[in-house]
Structures are given as C-alpha cells and as structure tokens.
Scaffold this motif. Structure first.
Motif, mmCIF file in Angstrom:
data_model
loop_
_atom_site.group_PDB
_atom_site.id
_atom_site.type_symbol
_atom_site.label_atom_id
_atom_site.label_comp_id
_atom_site.label_asym_id
_atom_site.label_seq_id
_atom_site.Cartn_x
_atom_site.Cartn_y
_atom_site.Cartn_z
ATOM 1 N N MET A 1 -5.103 6.178 7.097
ATOM 2 C CA MET A 1 -3.921 6.861 6.560
ATOM 3 C C MET A 1 -2.724 5.916 6.453
ATOM 4 S SD MET A 1 -4.918 10.025 6.030
ATOM 5 C CE MET A 1 -3.489 11.085 6.014
ATOM 6 N N ASN A 2 -2.959 4.693 6.007
ATOM 7 C CA ASN A 2 -1.877 3.711 5.971
ATOM 8 C C ASN A 2 -0.951 3.857 4.772
ATOM 9 O OD1 ASN A 2 -1.880 1.822 8.295
ATOM 10 N ND2 ASN A 2 -4.032 1.624 7.735
ATOM 11 N N SER A 3 -1.264 4.790 3.865
ATOM 12 C CA SER A 3 -0.308 5.099 2.804
ATOM 13 C C SER A 3 0.755 6.066 3.299
ATOM 14 C CB SER A 3 -1.036 5.720 1.607
ATOM 15 O OG SER A 3 -1.950 4.810 1.058
ATOM 16 N N LEU B 1 -9.142 15.630 -4.879
ATOM 17 C CA LEU B 1 -8.547 14.946 -6.025
ATOM 18 C C LEU B 1 -7.466 13.969 -5.572
ATOM 19 C CD1 LEU B 1 -8.238 14.568 -9.049
ATOM 20 C CD2 LEU B 1 -6.767 16.588 -9.112
ATOM 21 N N SER B 2 -6.636 14.397 -4.643
ATOM 22 C CA SER B 2 -5.586 13.513 -4.126
ATOM 23 C C SER B 2 -6.186 12.254 -3.508
ATOM 24 C CB SER B 2 -4.747 14.257 -3.085
ATOM 25 O OG SER B 2 -3.796 13.402 -2.494
ATOM 26 N N GLY B 3 -7.328 12.409 -2.815
ATOM 27 C CA GLY B 3 -7.964 11.259 -2.187
ATOM 28 C C GLY B 3 -8.510 10.253 -3.182
ATOM 29 N N ALA B 4 -8.833 10.720 -4.400
ATOM 30 C CA ALA B 4 -9.297 9.797 -5.436
ATOM 31 C C ALA B 4 -8.140 8.986 -6.010
ATOM 32 C CB ALA B 4 -9.990 10.576 -6.555
ATOM 33 N N VAL B 5 -6.951 9.591 -6.044
ATOM 34 C CA VAL B 5 -5.774 8.916 -6.603
ATOM 35 C C VAL B 5 -5.080 8.056 -5.548
ATOM 36 C CG1 VAL B 5 -3.511 9.289 -7.677
ATOM 37 C CG2 VAL B 5 -5.446 10.752 -8.300
ATOM 38 N N ILE B 6 -4.929 8.621 -4.342
ATOM 39 C CA ILE B 6 -4.255 7.917 -3.236
ATOM 40 C C ILE B 6 -5.253 7.862 -2.083
ATOM 41 C CG2 ILE B 6 -2.157 7.793 -1.835
ATOM 42 C CD1 ILE B 6 -0.973 9.945 -3.708
ATOM 43 N N PRO B 7 -6.094 6.849 -2.031
ATOM 44 C CA PRO B 7 -7.249 6.873 -1.123
ATOM 45 C C PRO B 7 -6.928 6.760 0.361
ATOM 46 C CG PRO B 7 -7.107 4.766 -2.271
ATOM 47 C CD PRO B 7 -6.094 5.653 -2.903
ATOM 48 N N ASP B 8 -5.720 6.355 0.714
ATOM 49 C CA ASP B 8 -5.442 6.126 2.135
ATOM 50 C C ASP B 8 -4.355 7.044 2.669
ATOM 51 O OD1 ASP B 8 -6.113 4.881 4.476
ATOM 52 O OD2 ASP B 8 -4.864 3.120 4.159
ATOM 53 N N GLY B 9 -4.265 8.267 2.113
ATOM 54 C CA GLY B 9 -3.323 9.248 2.644
ATOM 55 C C GLY B 9 -2.133 9.481 1.731
ATOM 56 N N ARG C 1 0.841 -1.203 0.000
ATOM 57 C CA ARG C 1 0.000 0.000 0.000
ATOM 58 C C ARG C 1 0.877 1.256 0.000
ATOM 59 N NH1 ARG C 1 -5.536 0.504 3.176
ATOM 60 N NH2 ARG C 1 -5.471 -1.697 2.631
ATOM 61 N N TYR C 2 1.917 1.241 0.826
ATOM 62 C CA TYR C 2 2.831 2.383 0.889
ATOM 63 C C TYR C 2 3.584 2.552 -0.434
ATOM 64 C CZ TYR C 2 7.154 4.898 1.888
ATOM 65 O OH TYR C 2 8.217 5.756 1.824
#
Length: 519
Positions: free
Chosen positions: A378-380, A235-243, A196-197
C-alpha cells in the motif's frame, strides 16, 4: 535518544540460564569457526561504507537501490577475494560463503545481493534459456476446455446477476480504455516511494473525475457503481496497483460525516467533501493502541469560555500513527478522542479537526504531521503520523448526531453509547468484502500457475506432471477456492444485514444493533 542498551533486553540477557558462547559455538560449528566468522565480519564491516545501519535503503528509488547494491557488492566481492591474502589461508572460501548468504552480506546489502545468482546458480549449473511459451498456454487451454459448468453463470452469480455483470464490464471498459489508466503489471515497480505516491494521486484524481461523470457518459445509476469500484481493489487496483490514496476520504471520512453528523454538519461539510474541495482521513490508530478504543490517549478538553475543544496527544504513545492519507494528502481528519468536560471523562467521541490550511496546505498551529515512509505494501497510500499540542477546535466540529455538548458544557448522552462506533462497523463490513476480492486474485494466480507449471516425471516416457495434478497441491488450492465462495456469500449477507440494521436505527429501533457490533 534511547539508551545504548534497552533495560528490558539487558534484564533478559542477565536472566539467561545457559552459556551463550557455547550455544554460539554449537551453531557456528565450533569455537574456531566462531572466531573465524567474527574475524571475517570485522574485516568486512570495518571497511568504509560497508555497513550503513538499518534503514539506509528505505527512501531510495528502485534504480538508486540497485546502483548502490552493485557498488557495495562489487567492493565486498573484492574484499572477499583478497581474504586469504589479508587474513590467512582458507578465509577466501569462508568469505565467499558469507558473501552469498544473507548474514554478513545482508548487513552490507540489506535488500538482496545482485551477484547472488551468478555464484549460486549460474556458476553451479549452466543451462539453456527456456523457449518462449505460446500466446495461450496449452495447459491453461486444456483446463478451460474441460470445465464442467457454465462459467458465465458462475460469473453472474458472483456479480449479483447477468445485468450486474454487463454493467461491471461496461464500467471497466469505460475506465480502462482511457489513456494512461491501465499501464500493465509492474508499472510501479521501478518508481521511488515519492514518484509512486505522485503517480497514484494523478491517476486517482483522473479516475475519480471519470467515475463522477459515469451517469452522464453511461446512463443513470452508473455513478454509484463507479464510485463503489473506485473504492474497492478490483477496478481501482488495476489503475492504482499499490493502494488508492483517496480511499479513506470516501470510505471513512465521508461515512463518518453521513453517519455521525447532524443535518447542519452534513450541510456544511458533505458537499465540499464529495466534490473533493477538502480531503479527509480517519485518524484513530495511535502508537500505543488501535482498535481498543478505551485505551486511546488523545484528549479533547472542552473550554466553555471560548466554546472550543483543546486537543492534545499527551505522550509519545498517544501520537496518531498509520492513518492513510494523513502523511501528505488530507487537510482534515475525523479524530476520535476522549471527551473531557470540567475534568470528567465522557468517553470516546469523534471530531473534525483541520490539519492543514486550505490555501497552501501548510500545517495548522499546534499540529506536527508527516508521512511514516515506505511499507511492505500500500505504498501509494501516504500513511502518516499526527501529534496535537493545544490544538483548538470549534464546538460545532464535534460529531453531534448522537451525543452533544451544549455551549455551557452540558453533556447530552446518546441513546446508545455504541452508536459512535458506526464508522468502524461500516469499515469492517467493507473489509469483509475487500478480503474476498484479494483472496479471489490470490487464488486465481495460484490456480493458473499450478496449471502451467510442470514438475517431475512420474513415467519416464511421459512429460513432466502439471503441479495442479499433485494431490498435495490440491490440498492447498481447493480449500482456498472453497473459502472464496464461502466468504463471498457471507460478506454479501453481512452487507445486507448492515443495511437493514442501519435503516432500522434511522427509525429509532436499536434492537438489532448488537448483530452488527458483534458479527
């Protein structure tokens, strides 16, 4: 290692004013029931591999977590089905009950029993599969048609005008149309913590490159809007949903350099940071304290013989704990610490501390650093820990726009001691805007679901009622919708105030500083 029994726990247990056994018997349904439960627990938990301790699942991927749960669940089920044979008549019923409740089962399979619904629901009531819903749900369509206002005008109001809405949509289309940017809901669900990271770093870097080219592709002024959207959970949340793992670099590290650094420091650091030649974070929170700055324990003692600050986190509670990007990503950090000169504490100041070598990303001498592991969200973002032991930092790395330490150790006071709080004030203003965005998402999901979900018949000959038509549901939803608008406009006003106050501070006027400090 901690002692077997914590002294505070032991003290509380000794001071108990009632018979704990009698309370246990009451909760279990009698003394015999307690004895049977304990015997059942001992029977299951004594089997090899059944109980593995707290945290046994934390670093497993979704797939490995499921596989392990299936294996352990199947083994526990076999033991439960043999309970009458091993323990005596009547134990199988109790065993199967404990298998399907998160008491004994939760100790063996801590993240949910994969056989639970089979016994609790499938065997209890066999039902037909629901028919697939049409592409556009009829209830959603009905609600949209009955809207009494112009939705476009409301959108323009929230975006800050019609032109702003058009620019936002154009920006979203530019980013989301790129291959691999938007992967749909649930794209991260089956990834391990590590994957995920890694995926978020790759997508974040690609999105950042697109944002930095926005002026070139879309026209003047788009880069600013693109970078704003990169750092907010829209927009960032759509691309990287977990932070977004780069968020603290732009929102806090760069902000501190801009607001707390001298022109010379900005010349040295800002360009490299903006181009991501270095990645920074903001390491304030410690195990013992967070926003209570005076309680922070990290020390920076000035050594005039070498013109360096010597950093130490003198005890466990002083360890920096939780800063995002600290675990793996950042090689520099803004570190707030108590400044000591000749044994005198001059209070909290901020410093640039190099954490890892730029050549190979290995830790600098005296630095113990790592990631804290999986979290509830927020595990990313690789939240981490940092321990400092006699770490030497050049004098020029202290943020000296407001306060200075001269080579001989002379301390030059700032015009106002609160000026060093600038970065955290900015972040709190930003958080007020982020809260709105997250609440917008939550309210939208809740309202849409309430419109499509039907529950219970009021009249026998009519269809089940939409949940949104229940007054009790409206009591929950409508105040939340109103809150979105109230907080949205309050946050916008707070942002305008912040810009005005910081502009006046740049001219030396500190009269309105309390407004942003205590808003």
């Amino acid at each position: 290692m901690a002692p077997k029994e914590n002294v505070d726990i032991a003290k509380e247990r000794k001071s108990c004013s009632f018979d704990k056994r009698e309370l246990t018997w009451l909760l279990d349904g009698g003394r015999d029931a307690s004895e049977r439960r304990k015997r059942m627990e001992e029977y299951i938990l004594s089997q090899p591999g059944m109980y593995e301790g707290i945290g046994a699942y934390d670093f497993l991927s979704h797939e490995d977590r499921y596989t392990k749960s299936i294996e352990k669940g199947a083994k526990m089920l076999q033991l439960c089905l043999k309970a009458d044979e091993v323990l005596g008549d009547g134990y199988q019923y109790e065993a199967m009950r404990m298998f399907n409740f998160p008491t004994l089962s939760g100790a063996v399979i801590p993240d949910g029993n994969p056989f639970n619904l089979h016994f609790v629901m499938f065997l209890t009531t066999l039902t037909e599969f629901a028919k697939m819903a049409p592409e556009e749900n009829v209830d959603i369509a009905k609600e949209r048609k009955s809207c009494s206002f112009d939705k476009r005008e409301l959108t323009w109001l929230l975006d800050g005008g019609r032109d702003a809405s058009e620019r936002r949509k154009r920006m979203e289309e530019y980013i989301l149309s790129q291959p691999g940017m938007y992967e749909g809901i649930g794209a991260y669900d089956f990834l391990s913590h590590e994957d995920r990271y890694t995926k978020s770093i790759e997508k974040g870097a690609k999105m950042l490159q697109l944002c930095l080219k926005a002026d070139e592709v879309l026209g003047d002024g788009y880069q600013y809007e693109a970078m704003r959207m990169f750092n907010f959970p829209t927009l960032s949340g759509a691309v990287i949903p977990d932070g977004n793992p780069f968020n603290l670099h732009f929102v806090m590290f760069l902000t501190t350099l801009t607001g707390q650094g001298t022109l010379e420091q900005q010349t040295e650091w800002l360009g490299r940071a903006w181009n991501c030649e270095i990645i920074g974070t903001y390491a304030q929170t410690e195990i013992g304290h967070g926003t209570f700055l005076r309680g922070l324990e990290t020390k920076a003692e000035y050594d005039p013989t070498t013109e360096e600050f010597v950093f130490n986190t003198p005890r466990l509670s002083a360890t920096k704990w939780w800063p995002g990007s600290l675990g793996k990503t950042a090689n520099y950090a803004i570190v707030p610490a108590h400044l000591y000169i000749h044994g005198v504490n001059y209070g909290m100041h901020t410093f640039i501390v190099q954490l890892r070598r730029e050549e190979d990303h290995t830790s600098m001498p005296g630095i113990t650093i790592g990631e804290i592991g999986p979290k509830y969200g927020m595990n990313s973002n690789d939240n981490g820990f940092l321990h400092l032991k006699n770490v030497r930092v050049p004098r020029k790395n202290m943020m000296m726009k407001h306060a200075q330490v001269l080579p001989d150790g002379t301390y030059v006071k700032p015009q106002n001691a609160k000026l060093s709080y600038g970065t955290m004030i900015f972040v709190r203003v930003v958080i007020s805007q982020e809260v709105v965005m997250q609440l917008q998402k939550a309210v939208t999901i809740a309202v849409r679901y309430s419109a499509v979900r039907r529950q219970s018949k009021i009249e026998p000959e009519e269809a089940e009622v939409q949940v949104i038509d229940f007054v009790t549901q409206q009591f929950k939803l409508f105040p939340a919708i109103a809150s979105v608008f109230a907080i949205h406009f309050a946050a916008a006003a707070l942002w305008d105030d912040y810009l005005e106050v910081t502009a006046s501070m740049g001219d030396g006027n500190l009269d309105r500083l309390p407004e942003v400090l205590f808003s």
